[in-house]
Design a protein around this motif. Structure first.
Motif, PDB file in Angstrom:
ATOM      1  N   PHE A 157       1.979   0.654  -3.965  1.00  0.00           N
ATOM      2  CA  PHE A 157       0.679   0.491  -4.592  1.00  0.00           C
ATOM      3  C   PHE A 157       0.761   0.687  -6.103  1.00  0.00           C
ATOM      4  O   PHE A 157       0.233  -0.128  -6.874  1.00  0.00           O
ATOM      5  CB  PHE A 157      -0.339   1.462  -4.002  1.00  0.00           C
ATOM      6  N   ILE A 158       1.403   1.755  -6.551  1.00  0.00           N
ATOM      7  CA  ILE A 158       1.538   1.986  -7.988  1.00  0.00           C
ATOM      8  C   ILE A 158       2.295   0.834  -8.643  1.00  0.00           C
ATOM      9  O   ILE A 158       1.933   0.382  -9.741  1.00  0.00           O
ATOM     10  CB  ILE A 158       2.239   3.331  -8.253  1.00  0.00           C
ATOM     11  N   GLU A 159       3.318   0.335  -7.966  1.00  0.00           N
ATOM     12  CA  GLU A 159       4.081  -0.791  -8.505  1.00  0.00           C
ATOM     13  C   GLU A 159       3.208  -2.029  -8.667  1.00  0.00           C
ATOM     14  O   GLU A 159       3.431  -2.852  -9.562  1.00  0.00           O
ATOM     15  CB  GLU A 159       5.255  -1.093  -7.582  1.00  0.00           C
ATOM     16  N   LEU A 194      -2.094   8.214   6.511  1.00  0.00           N
ATOM     17  CA  LEU A 194      -2.070   6.931   7.204  1.00  0.00           C
ATOM     18  C   LEU A 194      -0.683   6.312   7.095  1.00  0.00           C
ATOM     19  O   LEU A 194      -0.181   6.098   5.984  1.00  0.00           O
ATOM     20  CB  LEU A 194      -3.079   5.972   6.590  1.00  0.00           C
ATOM     21  N   PRO A 195      -0.047   6.014   8.214  1.00  0.00           N
ATOM     22  CA  PRO A 195       1.201   5.249   8.134  1.00  0.00           C
ATOM     23  C   PRO A 195       0.910   3.808   7.730  1.00  0.00           C
ATOM     24  O   PRO A 195      -0.235   3.346   7.789  1.00  0.00           O
ATOM     25  CB  PRO A 195       1.748   5.324   9.569  1.00  0.00           C
ATOM     26  N   ILE A 196       1.940   3.104   7.331  1.00  0.00           N
ATOM     27  CA  ILE A 196       1.787   1.695   6.963  1.00  0.00           C
ATOM     28  C   ILE A 196       1.885   0.893   8.249  1.00  0.00           C
ATOM     29  O   ILE A 196       2.980   0.601   8.738  1.00  0.00           O
ATOM     30  CB  ILE A 196       2.844   1.279   5.929  1.00  0.00           C
ATOM     31  N   GLY A 197       0.723   0.577   8.825  1.00  0.00           N
ATOM     32  CA  GLY A 197       0.708  -0.093  10.115  1.00  0.00           C
ATOM     33  C   GLY A 197      -0.673  -0.581  10.475  1.00  0.00           C
ATOM     34  O   GLY A 197      -1.469  -0.935   9.602  1.00  0.00           O
ATOM     35  N   VAL A 240       0.824  -1.215   0.000  1.00  0.00           N
ATOM     36  CA  VAL A 240       0.000   0.000   0.000  1.00  0.00           C
ATOM     37  C   VAL A 240       0.858   1.265   0.000  1.00  0.00           C
ATOM     38  O   VAL A 240       0.333   2.376   0.122  1.00  0.00           O
ATOM     39  CB  VAL A 240      -0.976   0.038   1.192  1.00  0.00           C
ATOM     40  N   GLY A 241       2.164   1.141  -0.160  1.00  0.00           N
ATOM     41  CA  GLY A 241       3.046   2.307  -0.109  1.00  0.00           C
ATOM     42  C   GLY A 241       2.595   3.412  -1.031  1.00  0.00           C
ATOM     43  O   GLY A 241       2.273   3.197  -2.190  1.00  0.00           O
ATOM     44  N   GLY A 242       2.583   4.643  -0.517  1.00  0.00           N
ATOM     45  CA  GLY A 242       1.985   5.774  -1.212  1.00  0.00           C
ATOM     46  C   GLY A 242       2.820   6.349  -2.334  1.00  0.00           C
ATOM     47  O   GLY A 242       4.024   6.099  -2.440  1.00  0.00           O
ATOM     48  N   GLU A 290       3.964   6.396   3.721  1.00  0.00           N
ATOM     49  CA  GLU A 290       2.552   6.478   4.079  1.00  0.00           C
ATOM     50  C   GLU A 290       1.744   5.621   3.111  1.00  0.00           C
ATOM     51  O   GLU A 290       2.225   5.213   2.062  1.00  0.00           O
ATOM     52  CB  GLU A 290       2.076   7.929   4.012  1.00  0.00           C
ATOM     53  N   GLN A 291       0.498   5.374   3.474  1.00  0.00           N
ATOM     54  CA  GLN A 291      -0.363   4.563   2.621  1.00  0.00           C
ATOM     55  C   GLN A 291      -0.899   5.358   1.436  1.00  0.00           C
ATOM     56  O   GLN A 291      -1.308   6.510   1.591  1.00  0.00           O
ATOM     57  CB  GLN A 291      -1.572   4.049   3.413  1.00  0.00           C
ATOM     58  N   HIS A 292      -0.902   4.727   0.262  1.00  0.00           N
ATOM     59  CA  HIS A 292      -1.771   5.194  -0.807  1.00  0.00           C
ATOM     60  C   HIS A 292      -3.190   4.889  -0.357  1.00  0.00           C
ATOM     61  O   HIS A 292      -3.483   3.793   0.108  1.00  0.00           O
ATOM     62  CB  HIS A 292      -1.463   4.462  -2.113  1.00  0.00           C
ATOM     63  N   ILE A 293      -4.079   5.862  -0.482  1.00  0.00           N
ATOM     64  CA  ILE A 293      -5.394   5.726   0.138  1.00  0.00           C
ATOM     65  C   ILE A 293      -6.318   4.786  -0.630  1.00  0.00           C
ATOM     66  O   ILE A 293      -7.344   4.343  -0.090  1.00  0.00           O
ATOM     67  CB  ILE A 293      -6.044   7.121   0.297  1.00  0.00           C
TER      68      ILE A 293
END
Length: 257
Positions: A140-142, A65-68, A18-20, A26-29
């Motif tokens: 996420f984009i990846e 949102l952090p990745i957690g 979910v990496g932004g 942070e999370q990609h929403i």
């Protein structure tokens, strides 16, 4: 391998997928939007068995949102036999980060009236692959496969799909499976280089006249910037059978950030 893992009744943990795009820590929403749609569907199914469908999804992004670890709380704001308004709030460490309000509606037999003048876009097989990681970083984009017909900066039609399931070891609806990709729309036909201009969206609202089916989600998208720091990304949503609804995202446009 999934975007999220369930850790409790309404508790979840995000994974590296979910990496932004604006900040890879942070999370990609987008996946979180799919998670909230799934939780609303689970809550509906636990309360009733009459097949209400989600016709509108309206998300407000209250913070990053952090990745957690995260928690979700669901509240029925307007109960009813044929329509319901349901709210789901996703939080991290006690701080609300995303709020969803969804209208649930009783289905009916209107196949004799079915139709739409919204134009179809070319199929995924008719579009060329495009590597979105040329523009955006992040897990996420990846994870997303994109096929795109670019008209000009800020105007394109494209398809997205991902092999990454929303939740580990848990079946999700076709709707939640599709919604996990909806928020990708704002970054797939940029009007300006995101290295020099930031344009994150503050919300996302989707109106659906038909439930989506299949792996691919299609977008016919236009990005507009105003003169006063506000922008809008507007999309007609598709599955492989044709249009399913419309979607909009309000943007805060920030040159030089």
């Amino acid at each position: 391998m999934s975007y999220f893992e369930r850790t409790g009744g309404n508790s979840f943990r995000a994974t590296e997928h979910v990496g932004g795009a604006w900040n890879t820590a942070e999370q990609h929403i987008a996946p979180a939007f799919g998670l909230l749609a799934h939780v609303v569907g689970c809550d509906r199914d636990a309360r009733r068995d009459d097949g209400l469908v989600i016709g509108r999804l309206s998300y407000d992004i209250l913070g990053v949102l952090p990745i957690g670890d995260m928690d979700v709380e669901v509240t029925v704001l307007r109960p009813g036999r044929t329509i319901e308004l349901v709210e789901a709030v996703l939080s991290h460490g006690g701080r609300a980060a995303v709020r969803l309000r969804a209208w649930l509606m009783a289905p009916g037999a209107t196949d004799a009236l079915e139709g739409s003048a919204l134009p179809r876009i070319a199929s995924p097989d008719e579009m060329k692959p495009w590597d979105a990681s040329e523009v955006w970083p992040g897990g996420f984009i990846e994870s997303a496969e994109i096929r795109r017909d670019q008209v000009e900066p800020g105007r394109a039609s494209f398809w997205a799909r991902s092999p990454i399931p929303l939740l580990a070891d848990e079946k999700v609806s076709d709707l939640a499976h599709a919604v996990r990709l909806f928020d990708i729309s704002n970054g797939m036909t940029v009007r300006a280089d995101p290295k020099t201009v930031a344009f994150p969206n503050l919300d996302l609202t989707a109106h659906l006249f038909r439930q989506p089916h299949g792996e691919w989600v299609g977008f016919d998208t236009t990005v507009s910037f105003g003169a006063d720091g506000i922008g809008l990304t507007s999309s007609v949503l598709h599955d492989i059978y044709g249009p399913i609804g419309t979607m909009s995202q309000i943007l805060t446009v920030r040159p030089g950030t």
